[in-house]
Design a protein around this motif. Structure first.
Motif, PDB file in Angstrom:
ATOM      1  N   PHE A 177       0.832  -1.204   0.000  1.00  0.00           N
ATOM      2  CA  PHE A 177       0.000   0.000   0.000  1.00  0.00           C
ATOM      3  C   PHE A 177       0.867   1.254   0.000  1.00  0.00           C
ATOM      4  N   ALA A 178       1.941   1.267   0.806  1.00  0.00           N
ATOM      5  CA  ALA A 178       2.818   2.434   0.871  1.00  0.00           C
ATOM      6  C   ALA A 178       3.427   2.734  -0.493  1.00  0.00           C
ATOM      7  N   LEU A 179       3.891   1.698  -1.181  1.00  0.00           N
ATOM      8  CA  LEU A 179       4.533   1.895  -2.479  1.00  0.00           C
ATOM      9  C   LEU A 179       3.524   2.302  -3.545  1.00  0.00           C
ATOM     10  N   LEU A 180       2.337   1.689  -3.528  1.00  0.00           N
ATOM     11  CA  LEU A 180       1.329   2.061  -4.518  1.00  0.00           C
ATOM     12  C   LEU A 180       0.803   3.475  -4.279  1.00  0.00           C
ATOM     13  N   ALA A 181       0.652   3.867  -3.013  1.00  0.00           N
ATOM     14  CA  ALA A 181       0.210   5.231  -2.721  1.00  0.00           C
ATOM     15  C   ALA A 181       1.255   6.242  -3.200  1.00  0.00           C
ATOM     16  N   THR A 182       2.519   5.903  -3.026  1.00  0.00           N
ATOM     17  CA  THR A 182       3.581   6.788  -3.501  1.00  0.00           C
ATOM     18  C   THR A 182       3.587   6.849  -5.024  1.00  0.00           C
ATOM     19  N   MET A 183       3.333   5.718  -5.654  1.00  0.00           N
ATOM     20  CA  MET A 183       3.221   5.693  -7.117  1.00  0.00           C
ATOM     21  C   MET A 183       2.118   6.636  -7.604  1.00  0.00           C
ATOM     22  N   VAL A 184       0.985   6.606  -6.924  1.00  0.00           N
ATOM     23  CA  VAL A 184      -0.151   7.432  -7.337  1.00  0.00           C
ATOM     24  C   VAL A 184       0.166   8.923  -7.185  1.00  0.00           C
ATOM     25  N   GLN A 185       0.747   9.304  -6.030  1.00  0.00           N
ATOM     26  CA  GLN A 185       1.027  10.727  -5.843  1.00  0.00           C
ATOM     27  C   GLN A 185       2.123  11.201  -6.788  1.00  0.00           C
ATOM     28  N   MET A 186       3.102  10.339  -7.076  1.00  0.00           N
ATOM     29  CA  MET A 186       4.148  10.698  -8.021  1.00  0.00           C
ATOM     30  C   MET A 186       3.565  10.882  -9.418  1.00  0.00           C
ATOM     31  N   GLY A 187       2.691   9.948  -9.802  1.00  0.00           N
ATOM     32  CA  GLY A 187       2.057  10.042 -11.113  1.00  0.00           C
ATOM     33  C   GLY A 187       1.162  11.258 -11.238  1.00  0.00           C
ATOM     34  N   LEU A 188       0.475  11.614 -10.147  1.00  0.00           N
ATOM     35  CA  LEU A 188      -0.404  12.777 -10.192  1.00  0.00           C
ATOM     36  C   LEU A 188       0.393  14.060 -10.386  1.00  0.00           C
ATOM     37  N   LEU A 189       1.480  14.218  -9.635  1.00  0.00           N
ATOM     38  CA  LEU A 189       2.317  15.408  -9.809  1.00  0.00           C
ATOM     39  C   LEU A 189       2.892  15.440 -11.214  1.00  0.00           C
ATOM     40  N   GLY A 190       3.344  14.290 -11.699  1.00  0.00           N
ATOM     41  CA  GLY A 190       3.887  14.239 -13.053  1.00  0.00           C
ATOM     42  C   GLY A 190       2.844  14.617 -14.091  1.00  0.00           C
ATOM     43  N   ALA A 191       1.617  14.126 -13.928  1.00  0.00           N
ATOM     44  CA  ALA A 191       0.557  14.451 -14.882  1.00  0.00           C
ATOM     45  C   ALA A 191       0.249  15.946 -14.875  1.00  0.00           C
ATOM     46  N   LEU A 192       0.210  16.550 -13.694  1.00  0.00           N
ATOM     47  CA  LEU A 192      -0.058  17.985 -13.608  1.00  0.00           C
ATOM     48  C   LEU A 192       1.004  18.786 -14.360  1.00  0.00           C
ATOM     49  N   LEU A 193       2.275  18.382 -14.198  1.00  0.00           N
ATOM     50  CA  LEU A 193       3.352  19.089 -14.887  1.00  0.00           C
ATOM     51  C   LEU A 193       3.340  18.792 -16.382  1.00  0.00           C
ATOM     52  N   SER A 194       2.962  17.574 -16.759  1.00  0.00           N
ATOM     53  CA  SER A 194       2.950  17.192 -18.173  1.00  0.00           C
ATOM     54  C   SER A 194       1.915  17.987 -18.963  1.00  0.00           C
ATOM     55  N   PHE A 195       0.778  18.254 -18.345  1.00  0.00           N
ATOM     56  CA  PHE A 195      -0.311  18.922 -19.063  1.00  0.00           C
ATOM     57  C   PHE A 195      -0.407  20.404 -18.759  1.00  0.00           C
ATOM     58  N   SER A 196       0.514  20.923 -17.966  1.00  0.00           N
ATOM     59  CA  SER A 196       0.489  22.351 -17.676  1.00  0.00           C
ATOM     60  C   SER A 196       0.826  23.147 -18.937  1.00  0.00           C
ATOM     61  N   GLY A 197       0.084  24.212 -19.153  1.00  0.00           N
ATOM     62  CA  GLY A 197       0.365  25.072 -20.293  1.00  0.00           C
ATOM     63  C   GLY A 197       1.178  26.295 -19.924  1.00  0.00           C
ATOM     64  N   THR A 198       1.626  26.362 -18.668  1.00  0.00           N
ATOM     65  CA  THR A 198       2.385  27.506 -18.174  1.00  0.00           C
ATOM     66  C   THR A 198       3.688  27.033 -17.554  1.00  0.00           C
ATOM     67  N   ALA A 199       4.791  27.684 -17.911  1.00  0.00           N
ATOM     68  CA  ALA A 199       6.074  27.384 -17.287  1.00  0.00           C
ATOM     69  C   ALA A 199       6.065  27.933 -15.869  1.00  0.00           C
ATOM     70  N   LEU A 200       6.260  27.056 -14.885  1.00  0.00           N
ATOM     71  CA  LEU A 200       6.072  27.431 -13.488  1.00  0.00           C
ATOM     72  C   LEU A 200       7.364  27.776 -12.765  1.00  0.00           C
ATOM     73  N   TYR A 201       8.506  27.385 -13.303  1.00  0.00           N
ATOM     74  CA  TYR A 201       9.757  27.447 -12.547  1.00  0.00           C
ATOM     75  C   TYR A 201      10.716  28.468 -13.167  1.00  0.00           C
ATOM     76  N   ALA A 202      10.800  29.635 -12.542  1.00  0.00           N
ATOM     77  CA  ALA A 202      11.613  30.733 -13.059  1.00  0.00           C
ATOM     78  C   ALA A 202      13.080  30.360 -13.276  1.00  0.00           C
ATOM     79  N   PRO A 203      13.713  29.537 -12.428  1.00  0.00           N
ATOM     80  CA  PRO A 203      15.120  29.210 -12.673  1.00  0.00           C
ATOM     81  C   PRO A 203      15.367  28.498 -13.998  1.00  0.00           C
ATOM     82  N   HIS A 204      14.288  27.981 -14.614  1.00  0.00           N
ATOM     83  CA  HIS A 204      14.455  27.247 -15.869  1.00  0.00           C
ATOM     84  C   HIS A 204      13.754  27.956 -17.035  1.00  0.00           C
ATOM     85  N   TYR A 205      13.640  29.263 -16.970  1.00  0.00           N
ATOM     86  CA  TYR A 205      13.063  30.007 -18.077  1.00  0.00           C
ATOM     87  C   TYR A 205      14.039  30.114 -19.254  1.00  0.00           C
TER      88      TYR A 205
END
Length: 244
Positions: free
Chosen positions: A166-194
C-alpha cells in the motif's frame, strides 16, 4: 513571461552543451561529507549483499552531485526531475537494502504521507526557487527528500506485505499525479528554468512537460515494480510454507 532573475544554484549557473563535460563539482565539503556517510554506513552493513547496495547508492550519489549531471540540473527542470527520482526511488531503496531490516518509528502510513508532502512542497514554485538561489535551502531540499524517502522504503520493507505494498502504490499514485499535472500544464512554473532549456533545444514549457512525463511514467513505475516484487516474494514464501 517575465525576465527571470539571475539564478546561481549550488551546482552553478546553467551550462550550455559545449561546456557541460567540463563542469565537474569537486566541492571539498561535499566530497568529505559523502566519504563520511559512506564510512558510517559501511560499518552498519553485515553482508556482501548490503555492502553492494551501499556501494551502488554511493556511486549514484557521486553521479548526481559530483559529475556534470549536477550542472545539467541547473539548466533543465527535466534533469532535476531525474535527479529527484534517482534520490528517492533508487538511492533511498538501495540505502534501505544496505541497512538492517528494522521498524521505523511512525510506521509505513506516517512516512508515506510525510514523504508525499515533502515531495510536493519542494515542487511548489516558491520553495523550488528558494532552493535554487540559496545553498542551505538547496541542501535542506536534498536531505529532506532523501531521508523521508529512506524512511518510507525502510518502513515498507519492515511492514507486513499489505502495508508495504500500500505504501509503495500510494507513492506511485502521488508521483504520477504530480507528473501528470506538470505534463499537461500550459504555463512554465519554474523561473530558474526560463532560459536554461533554450540552449538545449527546448522551450521552458517543453522542458517542464518532459519533467512531468519522467515523474509520471518511469518515476511511478519504480514504485509499481517494487510493490510487485514485494507481492511476488510474499507469494513465494506462502507457497514454500504450504509445501512444507
Amino acid at each position: 513571461m517575465d525576465q527571470p532573475t539571475r539564478w546561481i544554484p549550488y551546482c552553478g549557473a546553467a551550462p550550455v552543451p559545449a561546456e557541460l563535460w567540463a563542469r565537474w563539482n569537486l566541492d571539498p565539503w561535499l566530497l568529505l561529507a559523502l566519504t563520511g556517510v559512506a564510512i558510517a554506513l559501511w560499518r552498519l552493513t553485515r553482508t556482501p549483499h548490503e555492502q553492494r547496495a551501499l556501494l551502488a547508492a554511493m556511486a549514484l550519489l557521486l553521479i548526481l552531485f559530483v559529475s556534470p549531471f549536477c550542472a545539467l540540473t541547473s539548466a533543465l527542470f527535466s534533469a532535476r526531475a531525474v535527479h529527484h527520482l534517482a534520490l528517492t526511488a533508487i538511492v533511498a531503496p538501495l540505502l534501505a537494502l544496505a541497512l538492517p531490516v528494522r521498524r521505523v518509528p511512525g510506521g509505513w502510513a506516517a512516512w508515506t504521507g510525510i514523504h508525499a508532502a515533502t515531495f510536493w512542497l519542494w515542487h511548489a514554485p516558491p520553495l523550488y526557487e528558494a532552493a535554487l538561489s540559496n545553498d542551505a535551502i538547496y541542501w535542506l531540499m536534498q536531505a529532506s527528500l532523501t531521508l523521508t524517502a529512506l524512511a518510507l522504503w525502510r518502513a515498507a520493507r519492515a511492514a507486513p506485505v499489505t502495508g508495504g505494498v500500500f505504501a509503495l502504490l500510494a507513492t506511485m499514485v502521488q508521483m504520477g499525479l504530480l507528473g501528470a499535472l506538470l505534463s499537461f500544464s500550459g504555463t512554465a512554473l519554474y523561473a530558474p528554468h526560463y532560459i536554461g532549456p533554450i540552449a538545449w533545444g527546448l522551450s521552458p514549457i517543453e522542458d517542464q512537460n518532459l519533467a512531468g512525463l519522467i515523474m509520471w511514467v518511469p518515476g511511478a513505475g519504480f514504485y509499481l515494480v517494487a510493490a510487485l516484487m514485494l507481492m511476488a516474494r510474499w507469494f513465494s514464501q506462502e507457497q514454500k510454507a504450504v509445501a512444507a
